[in-house]
Design an enzyme around this catalytic site. Sequence first.
Site, PDB file in Angstrom:
ATOM      1  N   ASP A   1       0.813  -1.213   0.000  1.00 20.06           N
ATOM      2  CA  ASP A   1       0.000   0.000   0.000  1.00 20.06           C
ATOM      3  C   ASP A   1       0.849   1.266   0.000  1.00 20.06           C
ATOM      4  O   ASP A   1       2.074   1.215   0.166  1.00 20.06           O
ATOM      5  CB  ASP A   1      -0.974  -0.010   1.199  1.00 20.06           C
ATOM      6  CG  ASP A   1      -0.296  -0.383   2.522  1.00 20.06           C
ATOM      7  OD1 ASP A   1       0.946  -0.408   2.589  1.00 20.06           O
ATOM      8  OD2 ASP A   1      -1.010  -0.650   3.500  1.00 20.06           O
TER       9      ASP A   1
ATOM     10  N   ASN B   1      -7.881  -2.326  14.175  1.00 19.76           N
ATOM     11  CA  ASN B   1      -9.267  -2.616  13.772  1.00 19.76           C
ATOM     12  C   ASN B   1      -9.341  -3.828  12.842  1.00 19.76           C
ATOM     13  O   ASN B   1     -10.371  -4.080  12.229  1.00 19.76           O
ATOM     14  CB  ASN B   1      -9.906  -1.389  13.107  1.00 19.76           C
ATOM     15  CG  ASN B   1      -9.192  -0.999  11.817  1.00 19.76           C
ATOM     16  OD1 ASN B   1      -8.258  -1.667  11.383  1.00 19.76           O
ATOM     17  ND2 ASN B   1      -9.630   0.086  11.203  1.00 19.76           N
TER      18      ASN B   1
ATOM     19  N   HIS C   1      -7.489  -4.291  10.091  1.00 17.23           N
ATOM     20  CA  HIS C   1      -7.199  -4.072   8.661  1.00 17.23           C
ATOM     21  C   HIS C   1      -5.896  -4.758   8.255  1.00 17.23           C
ATOM     22  O   HIS C   1      -4.983  -4.918   9.050  1.00 17.23           O
ATOM     23  CB  HIS C   1      -7.219  -2.581   8.290  1.00 17.23           C
ATOM     24  CG  HIS C   1      -6.060  -1.754   8.717  1.00 17.23           C
ATOM     25  ND1 HIS C   1      -6.188  -0.605   9.457  1.00 17.23           N
ATOM     26  CD2 HIS C   1      -4.733  -1.875   8.483  1.00 17.23           C
ATOM     27  CE1 HIS C   1      -5.011  -0.062   9.658  1.00 17.23           C
ATOM     28  NE2 HIS C   1      -4.094  -0.816   9.079  1.00 17.23           N
TER      29      HIS C   1
ATOM     30  N   GLU D   1      -9.745  -1.609   5.004  1.00 17.47           N
ATOM     31  CA  GLU D   1     -10.404  -1.252   6.256  1.00 17.47           C
ATOM     32  C   GLU D   1     -11.677  -2.073   6.451  1.00 17.47           C
ATOM     33  O   GLU D   1     -12.236  -2.595   5.477  1.00 17.47           O
ATOM     34  CB  GLU D   1     -10.776   0.240   6.223  1.00 17.47           C
ATOM     35  CG  GLU D   1      -9.588   1.177   6.104  1.00 17.47           C
ATOM     36  CD  GLU D   1      -8.844   1.370   7.426  1.00 17.47           C
ATOM     37  OE1 GLU D   1      -8.912   0.488   8.311  1.00 17.47           O
ATOM     38  OE2 GLU D   1      -8.184   2.409   7.576  1.00 17.47           O
TER      39      GLU D   1
HETATM   40  C1  GLP Z   1      -0.757   0.648   8.644  1.00 11.52           C
HETATM   41  C2  GLP Z   1      -0.419  -0.147   7.353  1.00 11.52           C
HETATM   42  C3  GLP Z   1      -0.571  -1.619   7.547  1.00 11.52           C
HETATM   43  C4  GLP Z   1       0.038  -2.012   8.868  1.00 11.52           C
HETATM   44  C5  GLP Z   1      -0.771  -1.435   9.997  1.00 11.52           C
HETATM   45  C6  GLP Z   1      -0.187  -1.695  11.376  1.00 11.52           C
HETATM   46  O1  GLP Z   1      -1.882   1.442   8.558  1.00 11.52           O
HETATM   47  N1  GLP Z   1      -1.129   0.250   6.196  1.00 11.52           N
HETATM   48  O2  GLP Z   1       0.016  -2.303   6.452  1.00 11.52           O
HETATM   49  O3  GLP Z   1       0.040  -3.414   8.997  1.00 11.52           O
HETATM   50  O4  GLP Z   1      -1.009  -0.065   9.822  1.00 11.52           O
HETATM   51  O5  GLP Z   1       0.915  -0.890  11.606  1.00 11.52           O
HETATM   52  P1  GLP Z   1       1.940  -1.125  12.772  1.00 11.52           P
HETATM   53  O6  GLP Z   1       2.710  -2.323  12.426  1.00 11.52           O
HETATM   54  O7  GLP Z   1       2.774   0.121  12.807  1.00 11.52           O
HETATM   55  O8  GLP Z   1       1.125  -1.296  14.014  1.00 11.52           O
END
Ligand code: GLP
Length: 250
Positions: A67, A136, A138, A143
Amino acid sequence: MRIYRENDYEAMSRRAASILAAEVVRRPDCVLGLATGSSPEGTYRYLADWNKQGLLSFREVKTVNLDEYKGLAPDHDQSYRFFMQDRFFSRVDILPENTRVPDGLAEDSAAECAAYDAYIQSLGGVDLQLLGIGRNGHIGFNEPGDCFVKGTHVVDLAPSTIEANARFFASPGDVPQQAFTMGIGNILAARKILLVASGADKAEALYRAACGPISPQCPGSILQLHPDVALVGDEAALSKLTAAGVPVCG
Ligand code: GLP
């Protein structure tokens, strides 16, 4: 789903890196699907160390990222292209032309999404997809919603995601409201999936992803349908799963 329980973030990162490294050793020209966020940072650190020590090479590896924020330039310090350059690509022997992240500045979003899907297809698909998970539920930037979206698309970020990611920006108002993300179909099409998570704030999301009903309200729950998922978590992240008696390795 194979669940690996590790003591802490460091051990989780080392285990995840070893699973990824095994794929690269087994298939030096493999296609890796990569993720950003704090969860995989340690994994990239181990891989870069092993590359530096000559134990592992990424010279023939190709990567596609999950992404990217819509509207951020590749050199913006919060763009996912910048993250990947900084934490991984610039530290290993991967060829720049073999790395791809959605173009956050693409003017024609639909064309960018179609080109991204076509590129993944042209590579023969993803061999191993690395994933984190949002609080959440995702995955990528898919989402919670009313349906699973198959291919790469543009999403409106959930308020909770904007809030969770605001810590990286000067102010919450600077967090982009939209992002490009691979779809659930892209993720499920990967031959192997490696999900990493650490910390108590991921415990509920992991429990819902691994044991809850399969629903777009928790996008990670779709992973229950994939035949080859390794979940590597630390004790805090896996606490709800272990309390429920779900078997884990380690
Ligand atoms: C972001 C990314 C995800 C990631 C998630 C968790 O929004 N788009 O790919 O897995 O949040 O992030 P973190 O590993 O910093 O908790």
